[in-house]
Design an enzyme around this catalytic site. Sequence first.
Site, PDB file in Angstrom:
ATOM      1  N   SER A 132      48.888  55.150  36.936  1.00  0.00           N
ATOM      2  CA  SER A 132      48.168  54.685  35.750  1.00  0.00           C
ATOM      3  C   SER A 132      49.055  53.851  34.842  1.00  0.00           C
ATOM      4  CB  SER A 132      47.633  55.865  34.948  1.00  0.00           C
ATOM      5  OG  SER A 132      47.030  55.378  33.763  1.00  0.00           O
ATOM      6  N   HIS A 207      41.996  61.767  34.544  1.00  0.00           N
ATOM      7  CA  HIS A 207      42.624  60.864  33.571  1.00  0.00           C
ATOM      8  C   HIS A 207      41.648  59.741  33.219  1.00  0.00           C
ATOM      9  CE1 HIS A 207      44.554  56.993  32.769  1.00  0.00           C
ATOM     10  NE2 HIS A 207      45.516  57.664  32.140  1.00  0.00           N
TER      11      HIS A 207
HETATM   12  C1  6PG Z   1      44.751  53.191  34.616  1.00  0.00           C
HETATM   13  C2  6PG Z   1      43.341  52.690  34.557  1.00  0.00           C
HETATM   14  C3  6PG Z   1      43.053  51.847  35.741  1.00  0.00           C
HETATM   15  C4  6PG Z   1      41.857  50.938  35.569  1.00  0.00           C
HETATM   16  C5  6PG Z   1      40.572  51.631  35.469  1.00  0.00           C
HETATM   17  C6  6PG Z   1      39.513  50.753  34.878  1.00  0.00           C
HETATM   18  O1  6PG Z   1      44.912  54.378  34.543  1.00  0.00           O
HETATM   19  O2  6PG Z   1      45.643  52.366  34.717  1.00  0.00           O
HETATM   20  O3  6PG Z   1      42.460  53.760  34.497  1.00  0.00           O
HETATM   21  O4  6PG Z   1      43.002  52.690  36.835  1.00  0.00           O
HETATM   22  O5  6PG Z   1      42.048  50.154  34.464  1.00  0.00           O
HETATM   23  O6  6PG Z   1      40.197  52.011  36.755  1.00  0.00           O
HETATM   24  O7  6PG Z   1      38.349  51.364  35.134  1.00  0.00           O
HETATM   25  P1  6PG Z   1      36.946  50.760  34.828  1.00  0.00           P
HETATM   26  O8  6PG Z   1      36.894  49.377  35.405  1.00  0.00           O
HETATM   27  O9  6PG Z   1      36.029  51.709  35.508  1.00  0.00           O
HETATM   28  O10 6PG Z   1      36.820  50.744  33.340  1.00  0.00           O
END
Ligand code: 6PG
Length: 502
Positions: A132, A207
């Site tokens: 993340s 998360h």
């Molecule tokens: C992270 C984010 C990443 C991504 C999301 C966006 O932890 O870095 O969560 O994984 O930005 O998947 O998700 P959506 O497109 O569903 O908002």
Amino acid sequence: MPKSHSDIGLIGLAVMGQNLALNIADHGFQVSVYNRTTEKMAKFLAGNPATPGGLVGATTLQELVRSLTRPRRIILLVQAGGPTDAVIDGLIPLLEQGDIIIDGGNAKWTDTIRREKALREKGLRFIGSGVSGGETGARFGPALMPGGDPAAYKELEPIWNAIAAKVDAKTGRPILGATPGKPVSGGVPCATYIGPDGAGHYVKMIHNGIEYGDMQMICEAYYLIRSLLGLKAEEIGAVFAEWNKGALDSYLIEITTDILQQKDPVTKSKALVDVILDTAGQKGTGKWTSVNALDMGVPAPTVAEAVFARCLSAIKEERVAAAKILKGPAKKSYRGARTALIQAIHDALYCSKICSYAQGFQLMREAQKEYNWTLNFGAIAQIWRGGCIIRAGFLQKITEAYGRNPRLANLLLDPYFNKTVKEAQENWRKVVALAAQHGVAAPTFGSALAYYDGYRTARLPANLLQAQRDYFGAHTYERVDQPRGKFFHLDWPEPARPQIQA
Ligand code: 6PG
């Protein structure tokens, strides 16, 4: 001079893959990289000729595999689902017993469980790791949530610990300041072994569910300030900047402050946020969290509301048409003191956030029973302190809560969170009531409050619900004056309505 064999391989040079490869190389590891289109790989190498560890290009999977030390460690950063399976299938015949595939994408945890099992049966090892922090996180320190065979993780741990975001051991605050070629030194890595098979990807999904909740709550706070007080984007940005100095201190509040102060580069005069279309996208991790909550029967309404809020936003044309027909309360702006209302919205946001995290941790608690994992909730909150999208000072309080009681039934029951909600709830209730009175949709604030009130209620109206179920479907009920597990049915169609023990 490149080493004869690279320390690790990486497949998939989209934004996340490129940044993660550079981060690994910055820590002195030599990385072999492969991309489906060779051109992209060549361009990436040409753009990054001198990294501390070095990057080596591979034009085929065979070449990539041949270039690695054993046991081979290969990170996949490709699209979740079918494309991940396709790459794994391509790798299997090229690998040897004990080699390790690491999936760093946003994979569904059930897919990870399936893949780990299938590879284990072939003598290969599989780590599903949540990563993340978006582009910047991948480049300078993400939060890492690895799951899979613990012995396999030991082989990956030195690299994962090196590239992860770091927090201060005492304060838990993120250590910032990494630049290309110069990562930060010291601190506690935001990476910890989560558990077997799909545990890492499950925790990453939670998360993301929490991320959906946080984002929607911030949007509701912004929207209430705008609707009730008529503040402009920039002014609301200043409010968020203040909030970022206190209990709400977090990455998402910080970026919101910046976003609200951004001018539109086209009109130059308008705030950018005012020219962005109000339809939210989503890739599905929030939905997975909500579906999983429904499947396990765990109440996580706030995360689900955040997903539904995105769905409602997406039906723009319908809303535009409905806006002409459906009337709400006559619009009156708020007449009370501005500062007091802003404080109340702050408190509503904080209390709702506590409930949303409580729900996320409840899900993890149930999932560990379902999948036979032992999750360390304090450690999970700790690795979310740095690098990831939901990083926030508040997470330290969660780590402390689980430190006080690792078997805590619900975050709300921890003395700190209990006291916080007790003190702030009057404001929270006021904001939810004001939203309803003014016709401003605030679904996560309202749903979190209903969760709080439901959770703290010893006797809910489900007694009536059970009677209804028994009435039309003979579904039986338990009695308050009988031991649990004894079921009764009232013979409703019978004039005398006798009670029968089921
Ligand atoms: C992270 C984010 C990443 C991504 C999301 C966006 O932890 O870095 O969560 O994984 O930005 O998947 O998700 P959506 O497109 O569903 O908002």
